[in-house]
Design an enzyme around this catalytic site. Sequence first.
Site, PDB file in Angstrom:
ATOM      1  N   PHE A   1       2.115   8.477  -1.234  1.00  0.00           N
ATOM      2  CA  PHE A   1       1.360   7.224  -1.158  1.00  0.00           C
ATOM      3  C   PHE A   1      -0.082   7.453  -1.580  1.00  0.00           C
ATOM      4  O   PHE A   1      -0.911   6.628  -1.504  1.00  0.00           O
ATOM      5  CB  PHE A   1       1.423   6.646   0.261  1.00  0.00           C
ATOM      6  CG  PHE A   1       2.834   6.510   0.755  1.00  0.00           C
ATOM      7  CD1 PHE A   1       3.829   6.010  -0.076  1.00  0.00           C
ATOM      8  CD2 PHE A   1       3.186   6.893   2.029  1.00  0.00           C
ATOM      9  CE1 PHE A   1       5.138   5.904   0.374  1.00  0.00           C
ATOM     10  CE2 PHE A   1       4.486   6.780   2.489  1.00  0.00           C
ATOM     11  CZ  PHE A   1       5.464   6.292   1.655  1.00  0.00           C
TER      12      PHE A   1
ATOM     13  N   TRP B   1       0.848  -1.212   0.000  1.00  0.00           N
ATOM     14  CA  TRP B   1       0.000   0.000   0.000  1.00  0.00           C
ATOM     15  C   TRP B   1       0.875   1.251   0.000  1.00  0.00           C
ATOM     16  O   TRP B   1       0.575   2.244  -0.648  1.00  0.00           O
ATOM     17  CB  TRP B   1      -0.900  -0.002   1.244  1.00  0.00           C
ATOM     18  CG  TRP B   1      -1.775   1.220   1.354  1.00  0.00           C
ATOM     19  CD1 TRP B   1      -3.024   1.376   0.842  1.00  0.00           C
ATOM     20  CD2 TRP B   1      -1.462   2.463   2.015  1.00  0.00           C
ATOM     21  NE1 TRP B   1      -3.509   2.634   1.137  1.00  0.00           N
ATOM     22  CE2 TRP B   1      -2.576   3.321   1.862  1.00  0.00           C
ATOM     23  CE3 TRP B   1      -0.358   2.927   2.717  1.00  0.00           C
ATOM     24  CZ2 TRP B   1      -2.613   4.616   2.383  1.00  0.00           C
ATOM     25  CZ3 TRP B   1      -0.396   4.219   3.234  1.00  0.00           C
ATOM     26  CH2 TRP B   1      -1.515   5.042   3.066  1.00  0.00           C
ATOM     27  N   HIS B   2       2.001   1.173   0.742  1.00  0.00           N
ATOM     28  CA  HIS B   2       2.842   2.356   0.872  1.00  0.00           C
ATOM     29  C   HIS B   2       3.562   2.716  -0.426  1.00  0.00           C
ATOM     30  O   HIS B   2       3.810   3.890  -0.681  1.00  0.00           O
ATOM     31  CB  HIS B   2       3.854   2.173   2.000  1.00  0.00           C
ATOM     32  CG  HIS B   2       3.251   2.407   3.342  1.00  0.00           C
ATOM     33  ND1 HIS B   2       2.642   1.412   4.050  1.00  0.00           N
ATOM     34  CD2 HIS B   2       3.132   3.524   4.092  1.00  0.00           C
ATOM     35  CE1 HIS B   2       2.182   1.910   5.186  1.00  0.00           C
ATOM     36  NE2 HIS B   2       2.459   3.190   5.235  1.00  0.00           N
ATOM     37  N   GLY B   3       3.921   1.747  -1.196  1.00  0.00           N
ATOM     38  CA  GLY B   3       4.617   2.129  -2.419  1.00  0.00           C
ATOM     39  C   GLY B   3       4.985   0.947  -3.275  1.00  0.00           C
ATOM     40  O   GLY B   3       5.032  -0.200  -2.815  1.00  0.00           O
TER      41      GLY B   3
END
Lengths: 314, 475
Positions: free
Chosen positions: B475, B321-323
């Site tokens: 993000f 999800w973060h990257g």
Amino acid sequence: MKPDIIIFLKRIVLFMLLFIAADQALGFLLEHIYFNQEKGQFAQTTYSVDRTHEDILVFGSSRAVRHYSPAILSKAFNMSCYNVGRDAQMIPYYTAIQDVIFNRYKPKMILLDVNSWELAPGESKYEKLSILLPYCREHPELVKYINQSSKWEKIKMLSRTYPYNSSLFILGYNYLFANRIPADDHGYAPLIGEMTDAMLEDHKRRMASGEEAKNDNSRDIDEKSLAYYEQFLAKTASSGIKTYVIISPKILNENLNYRVEKLIEIAGRFKNVKFINFSNDPRYNYRYEKFADVFHLNKQGAEEFTNDLIPLLK
Amino acid sequence: MLFNSLDFAFFFIVVTIAYFLFPHRYRWILLLGASCYFYMAFVPIYILILGFTIVIDYFAGIYIEKSEGRRRKLLLICSLVANVGVLVVFKYYNFLNESLSYIIGDFGYKNPIPYLSILLPIGLSFHTFQAMSYTIEVYRGNQKAEKHFGIYSLYVMFYPQLVAGPIERPQNILHQMHEKHEFEYARVVSGLQLMLWGFFKKLVVADRLSIYVNAVYGHPDLHNGSTVVIASLFFAIQIYCDFSGYSDIAIGCARVMGYDLMINFRRPYFSKSISEFWGRWHISLSTWFRDYLYIPLGGNRVARQRVYLNLMIVFIVSGIWHGANYTFIIWGLLHGFYSLSGMILKPYREKLVEKIKINSHILNVLNIVLTILLVTFAWIFFRAATLGDAWSLIRNLKSFGEKPFVGDGISNMAHSILAIVLLFIVEYKMEYITDKFNFFSHKLAWVRWSAVIIALFIIMLFGVFSGGQFIYFQF
């Protein structure tokens, strides 16, 4: 709802008035401390802006501050000399300082130390002009330079405290412990110590890496900086001042890149301006005993360089 | 438009004044217009992506509510696929394509799929997750479908939390968008004070520490172990202040207008375990994963091995999800591993503590320090640009004890240390001494006002005003 809003508005006005009063008082105190510094970078900049009267002035970044000895230059030319360079600053700063100084007087000779990386695109060189904020009240001609970093600088300058942002530690230390700070020699602050072979090897490795090589060979140019450089030289040329644009010695030899070519080309447009390039001088390249770190000569190297430079200035 | 810019200060003042001047029935128009303007100040064209997901989810919500059985599920799946699809295209496409090239390149093939040269829309993961929570809650029957298109659009686009959360749930925020909010003195002042605290965290702490962190992480192979340790601890504080500072500004900003957003951070570095850390860090995301991924996977009510697997899945997805980078996956894996180890070792730890009869205060301090060290180690992967960089930094740890790099002058280091000390004092007070030293809510007006004025001067004198981007915007 209405009473709440009215109370809020009344209190916000009162709060603003108190805040402005506190800002003025604190700003006044900081101003006093700042302009009464006896040693250190702030004192040197204040001298550069307000009191220089010397025949020879050296402009540039930390490499100017560390590489040019006014004592040697004074002796060679029998003229007074001061180094108005400042750590971490670039072309916009020299142009701003030149503007203020030229409003007061015109020196007889100017040495401008430059580097190709000063033409690299980036906003940080404009943000760093905030160190000139304390002088804007007395020198409104500086405002146009400071406004380069953000459209809001004018608003921020309404505060009397804001000009001293991020300088409180140095300000306090220099004020309280002035006797512990080494005095500069007419703006010149040589570095003591020698670079090691390991430091040189590390630097070579870094310079050979793709990213550094790409930066050095890039044709991207900060047009604003280029315009400032041209403005600087145009001003010295129109005042008939003998001007030398110099790339002082570097630890690694450097191929002529696009940015250096641009610096040379612009210098060539002016009659009184001469370009001197020491970046490939074998007397300095790879001679780590003459350097204090990868960017700066040490005292011995700096004095040797100043002596080597003199015949080229005559 | 960054919160830490004067553009935002003027925007906020104008919008707030207009908000209280507008009659209630037109306020949603004002807020929606302001939110569009706020978002378009970054990359205008990307508002179309938001528009796309808003239209899909708005109609999905209405039809899900009207439908039953398989059709209801199918509509939910369509909505989720559309949302995840947007994320995949704009955030993960090039990463997946590059991974494919790498894999098939090993077999001597060339990947024929072209790369896309697109910028990641700001805050995409945040508003996509918020939109998804709406359709899921409508599907579950916990939330009525919103019939007012403007209000629904505002739910996704509400400017304070549009680009970096908190990721709201419809049950908390949607009804507030229908309610009339009067000007309340105490609420407005409390919102402004929270914003001030957020600005302190961002400008005085996060942006100051970032100067040293960037210098070290920008050249990972050049720095010794002591420097890496300092830079990593600085980054742990930087990311906390950057993100929680944003959340505080967002919550404060919404509170001024009468909206209550969910709390997103509760002083996570006072956690005594990794599981407690996740109960205090980015709460709106961790509860999102708990409610919409962990529990649907079976949560704790399945066989032990399956619980472990569920936990690892959640942390890996959280990393992704973060990257779109393997560094984030490793970061997620590490946290999964920490949590799993914490669960497995818990009985043994308890027995050990009982046996050695350690003082509870000392034990708490040791647990806090251990948690900080584990979290900081994982941050190395989060901050490093590549796995190679992270490895260089970790390898350099062996030279711990050598003289550290001071950075661009002693002044910046002194400012950094001062910022950390101030942060620690305030956070310690908030955590452990809640009933004393409440200067901002003191009964004496001159104490309250002096506290605010001092805080403002600290920001003006020690803050970094070069407009540093918020880390979580990416993000």
